[in-house]
Enzyme design. Sequence first.
Site, short mmCIF file in Angstrom:
data_model
loop_
_atom_site.label_atom_id
_atom_site.label_comp_id
_atom_site.label_asym_id
_atom_site.label_seq_id
_atom_site.Cartn_x
_atom_site.Cartn_y
_atom_site.Cartn_z
N LYS A 137 9.57 44.05 66.38
CA LYS A 137 8.56 44.87 67.05
C LYS A 137 7.17 44.30 66.81
CE LYS A 137 7.25 49.57 68.01
NZ LYS A 137 7.71 50.95 67.93
N ASN A 147 15.04 51.50 62.76
CA ASN A 147 13.73 50.85 62.64
C ASN A 147 13.49 50.52 61.17
OD1 ASN A 147 10.54 51.27 62.26
ND2 ASN A 147 10.88 50.66 64.37
N GLY A 181 7.48 56.89 73.88
CA GLY A 181 7.03 57.46 72.61
C GLY A 181 6.28 58.76 72.78
N LYS A 222 13.35 56.97 63.55
CA LYS A 222 12.16 56.79 62.71
C LYS A 222 12.36 55.65 61.71
CE LYS A 222 8.19 57.74 60.74
NZ LYS A 222 6.95 57.34 61.46
N CYS A 279 3.31 48.20 61.86
CA CYS A 279 2.72 49.51 61.60
C CYS A 279 1.30 49.33 61.09
CB CYS A 279 3.53 50.31 60.58
SG CYS A 279 2.76 51.92 60.29
N GLY A 300 0.11 56.03 73.96
CA GLY A 300 -0.02 56.84 75.17
C GLY A 300 -0.54 56.01 76.32
C1 LIG Z 1 3.45 59.70 65.78
C2 LIG Z 1 3.96 58.29 65.98
C3 LIG Z 1 4.78 57.71 64.99
C4 LIG Z 1 5.25 56.40 65.14
N1 LIG Z 1 6.08 55.88 64.18
C5 LIG Z 1 6.59 54.63 64.35
C6 LIG Z 1 7.52 54.08 63.41
O1 LIG Z 1 7.91 54.72 62.43
N2 LIG Z 1 7.98 52.82 63.62
C7 LIG Z 1 7.60 52.08 64.71
O2 LIG Z 1 8.05 50.94 64.86
N3 LIG Z 1 6.75 52.58 65.62
C8 LIG Z 1 6.23 53.83 65.47
N4 LIG Z 1 5.37 54.35 66.43
C9 LIG Z 1 5.00 53.51 67.59
C10 LIG Z 1 5.86 53.87 68.81
O3 LIG Z 1 7.22 53.62 68.57
C11 LIG Z 1 5.41 53.08 70.06
O4 LIG Z 1 5.55 51.70 69.81
C12 LIG Z 1 3.96 53.34 70.44
O5 LIG Z 1 3.62 54.68 70.22
C13 LIG Z 1 3.67 52.99 71.92
O6 LIG Z 1 4.45 53.76 72.80
P1 LIG Z 1 3.94 55.15 73.50
O7 LIG Z 1 2.60 54.86 74.08
O8 LIG Z 1 4.98 55.48 74.51
O9 LIG Z 1 3.85 56.16 72.40
C14 LIG Z 1 4.88 55.65 66.29
C15 LIG Z 1 4.07 56.23 67.27
C16 LIG Z 1 3.60 57.53 67.13
C17 LIG Z 1 2.73 58.12 68.21
#
Ligand SMILES: Cc1cc2nc3c(=O)[nH]c(=O)nc-3n(C[C@H](O)[C@H](O)[C@H](O)COP(=O)(O)O)c2cc1C
Lengths: 302, 253
Positions: A164, A98, A264, A44, A129, A216
Site C-alpha cells: 500500500k 492489513n 473507505g 483494519k 500510515c 474522501g
Molecule cells: C479512519 C481511517 C482509518 C484508516 N486506517 C487505515 C489502516 O489501518 N490501514 C491502512 O492501510 N489504511 C487505513 N486508512 C486509509 C484507507 O484505507 C484509504 O487508503 C484512504 O482512506 C483513502 O480512501 P477513501 O478516500 O475512500 O477513504 C484509514 C482511513 C481512515 C479514514
Amino acid sequence: MNLTTRLPGLTLKNPVMPASGCFGFGKEYSQFYDLSELGAIIVKAATGEARYGNPTPRVAETSSGMLNAIGLQNPGVEKIIEEELPFLRSYDTPVIANVAGSTVEEYVKVTETLNRSEDIAAIELNISCPNVKEGGVQFGTDPSLAKEVTYQVKEASDYPVYVKLSPNVSNIVEMAKAVADAGADGLSMINTLTGMQINLKQRKPIIANKTGGLSGPAIKPIAIRMIYEVRQALDIPIIGMGGIITAEDALEFLLAGANAVAVGTANFQNPLACPEIINDLPSVLKQYGFDSVEDVIGKGHV
Amino acid sequence: MITKQLLTIKSHMQIAEDTFEVVLHSPLAKELKPGQFVHIALANHMLRRPVSVAGVDTESETFTIIFKIFGAGTRELSKFQAGDSLDVILPCGSYYPVDQLEIDHALIVGGGIGVPPLYYLAKTLKEKGIKVTSVLGFQSKEQIFYEEKFQALGNTYIATNDGSYGKKGFVTDIINELNPAFDYFFSCGPTPMLKAVSGQLDGHKGYISLEERMGCGVGTCYACVVPLKEDPKKSKKICKDGPVFSANEVILT
Ligand SMILES: Cc1cc2nc3c(=O)[nH]c(=O)nc-3n(C[C@H](O)[C@H](O)[C@H](O)COP(=O)(O)O)c2cc1C
Ligand SMILES: Cc1cc2nc3c(=O)[nH]c(=O)nc-3n(C[C@H](O)[C@H](O)[C@H](O)COP(=O)(O)OP(=O)(O)OC[C@H]3O[C@@H](n4cnc5c(N)ncnc54)[C@H](O)[C@@H]3O)c2cc1C
Ligand code: FES
C-alpha cells in the site's frame, strides 16, 4: 454483465471492497447487509502487539473529506487471528489482512503470524500510515526502505503481498518500481495525504496528533493521477482507492488502470456505500459502453 | 438492530436561543432507549452528526431530538421543515440501564446540549415510580429549554453561567448547596462539567454520558475511544460501548 476481476491470489466476483481501517473487522457493517455481496474485505491494520493509538480527537471533517489520526489502534495480530477473522468465515468473500509495524522485524513477525490463519487470501502491506511516529510512512516515502521491507515480507509470506503506497511522495512511480522490484504481487493505492485543520476558537489543531491523513472525495484526483502514472510505467495489478463514493467513481479508477477498487471514508457517510456501488456498477459500465469489468481496466489512457 | 432509514420530520421548531426540537417518525422509535443517539447525514457533509434521543412516543411511532446550533452541520439541520426527510442511522450506542438498577431517588445533572437525553431518562425513571431531582446548567436565560417539563417530573434547579436566571454559576454549585439525597446520579454535558460532577459525587453510584468527534458512529473506525480506569492502555468506543458509561469506568480527559 461480468463484474469478475482477477488479481494474484484473488478471483473477485466484483471489483469493490471496503478499505482498511474504514470497516473494522466487518461485524458492525454485517448488520446493514450481507457481506457476501462484497468483492473482498480489507480489514483494519494488524501490528505485532496491541496498540492504543493516538489521543482524541482523532478525526476532523474537511471540505469533501476528513482527516484522521487513529494511530493504528488494533488488538494485535494474535487476537485478530483468534477473535476477529473467524467471524468472516461464514461469508463468501475473500479477506485481505492489513500488515503494519514500526520495524522491518515487526512487519515480518506480523506476516509470519498471519501465515497461520486460513481466513485470509492476501495481505496488504501498509507502509503508508502517516499517523504513527515510528515506521509506517517512513517506509513508504524512502524507496530503498520500501524495497527492503517489501522484500523481507514477501520472503516471509505464504500469501500474495499487495504493497500500500503513500501519496506523500513526489515520485510515485519510483516507489512503485522499488516495491515491484522487491517482488510485490500487487499495489494498493493510495493511502491518506498528511493534512491539518486549525480550530478558530481554540487556536490550535483540531486533531490531538496535530496532523492527520486526508481521505474522501478531496483526494480522488490525486489518486487517479497516481494510478494513471503507475499504470503507464508498470504492468503490476493495482487495487485503487481514494475518495470513491459512486459507481462512476469506481469506473474512473478502472479507466485509470486499477484492477479493483476499495471504498473507505464513504462507508462512514453511507454504511451501504459498497453494496450500492456494486448494484449500480453494471448499468454504469453499460452506459459507458463496456461489457465487463476486465474490459475497462486501463482504458482511460491516451 | 441498527439500520439506516429515511425518516420524515413531523415537526421542527425553535424552543430556545439557537436551540431546536425536531420530531421524527420511525417504526423503530419504540426501540430507542434513554442515552442512545441517532446519527444524521447532511448533504455536503462527509461525516454524520450524532444527536441524542430526547423522547419517544410509542403510539405515534415518533421520537424527539433537541440540538443547538454549534457549527455548519447543526446550522443546516436547523433549516429543515416539517415534511422534509432525514437520513438517519439508529439506534446507536448504549443506554442507561434503568431496568437493571434498584433506585429510589435519582439525581439528574445536565449541562447545555447534555440536557436532552436526560429528559427522556428522567421521564422513564418517573414512569417507573422513581423520585427524580434535576440540576440543569445553561449558559444564559435565553438558552434554557424544557424547564417546566423537568419540573413536572420532580424538583428542578437551574444554574446559568452569566446569572441571568436561577443560580449564577455551575451545576456543581447547586449540588453543593442542596446536598441532595439520592442513590444514583446520571450526568451528561461537556467533559469539564462531567469531570467536576464525577469528582464532586465520587463514591456515589452513577452513570455519565460522553461526547467525542466520530467517524463511523457504529464502532469500526476507532475515532471515538476513551481510556479505561482499570487499564489506561485499554479503551472503549463511545459510539458503540458508550455513550453511557458507569461513573468510574473511564478516564475523562
Ligand atoms: C479512519 C481511517 C482509518 C484508516 N486506517 C487505515 C489502516 O489501518 N490501514 C491502512 O492501510 N489504511 C487505513 N486508512 C486509509 C484507507 O484505507 C484509504 O487508503 C484512504 O482512506 C483513502 O480512501 P477513501 O478516500 O475512500 O477513504 C484509514 C482511513 C481512515 C479514514
Ligand atoms: C453521543 C452524542 C450525542 C450528542 N447529542 C447531542 C444533542 O442531543 N444535542 C446537541 O445539540 N448536540 C449533541 N451532540 C453534539 C453534536 O453532535 C455536535 O454539536 C455536532 O456534531 C456539531 O456539528 P456542527 O457541524 O454543527 O459543528 P462543527 O464544529 O462544524 O462540526 C465539525 C465536525 O466536528 C464534529 N463535532 C463538533 N462538536 C462535536 C461534539 N461536541 N461532539 C461530537 N462531535 C462534534 C461534528 O460532528 C463534525 O464532524 C452529541 C454528540 C455526541 C457524540
Ligand atoms: S466513531 Fe468510529 S468507532 Fe466510534
